[in-house]
Structure formats: structure tokens, C-alpha cells
Design a protein around this motif. Structure first.
Motif: not given
Length: 125
Positions: A53, A59, A125
């Protein structure tokens, strides 16, 4: 079924050292789009994959795929490298087939050749 097994037996084995494989010779480089990346993001959100994470919410997931290409320019087989996320591995292998359809430079000779591809999924995100 027997024909499929015979064809599989005749195919060259997947190389063990993928670093020696040439990149898949696309005519036009495929472009990753947000909808393609969204599938991978959804798999992670659903908990089916657990990459590290990121602290900043950014990501990057990379999947290496070996692709066996016939002299006619058609993909004969794809083999994704394991990243502990089977759905994303298989999705990536399928993308390689889709990206390659009608988009590969021909190679000399009659033998099937192995190439490598790295699919990179990059999102926030």
C-alpha cells in the motif's frame, strides 16, 4: 482435444530467463487507458490482491508476460509471471493477446519465437 495436446507438445518451452527475451515487436505501442487500469484497482480494492500500500495513494502494479508468437504474427501462447494475484495475471495475459492482434511486426523464419511484455498499471486512489 487431442489436436490441442499435440500442438501444446510441439510448442517451444517457456524460457527460464525472461531477461534474454526481446520485447514484443508492436507496430503501434499499446496505450493503457483508465478503464483497463480500473479492473486492477478494483481487484485490489476487493482484497483479491495485496500489493504494498503506497503512502501517497499512488499504485504501480507491473505484470511481466512471455508471449509465444508464430511466424504468421499470431500469439500462440501467453504466460504471465506470478505476482500473487491470479486474476490480474490472467487479465494481463489477455491484454497482450488483444494488443497484439493485427499489431505485430513480422519476424523472419518459420519458427515460433518467445517475446516479453511488461504491462504497467498506474493510478491514484
Amino acid at each position: 482435444m487431442l489436436l490441442f495436446l499435440l500442438l501444446q507438445a510441439a510448442a517451444p518451452a517457456v524460457p527460464t530467463d525472461w531477461s534474454t527475451l526481446a520485447p514484443l515487436p508492436y507496430v503501434a505501442s499499446p496505450q493503457m487507458t483508465a478503464p483497463l487500469t480500473r479492473f486492477v484497482a478494483d481487484e485490489i480494492t476487493a482484497g483479491r490482491c495485496t500489493p504494498p500500500r503506497p503512502a501517497d495513494g499512488h499504485y504501480v502494479v507491473k505484470v511481466d508476460v512471455a508471449a509465444l508468437v508464430g511466424a504468421d504474427g499470431a500469439i500462440r501462447r501467453t504466460v504471465p509471471r506470478a505476482i500473487d494475484c491470479p486474476t490480474v495475471e490472467q487479465y494481463s495475459a489477455g491484454l497482450v493477446v488483444s494488443f497484439a492482434r493485427g499489431n505485430l511486426q513480422p519476424h523472419a523464419g518459420a519458427a515460433d519465437l518467445w517475446y516479453r511484455v511488461t504491462i504497467v498499471y498506474d493510478w491514484h486512489e
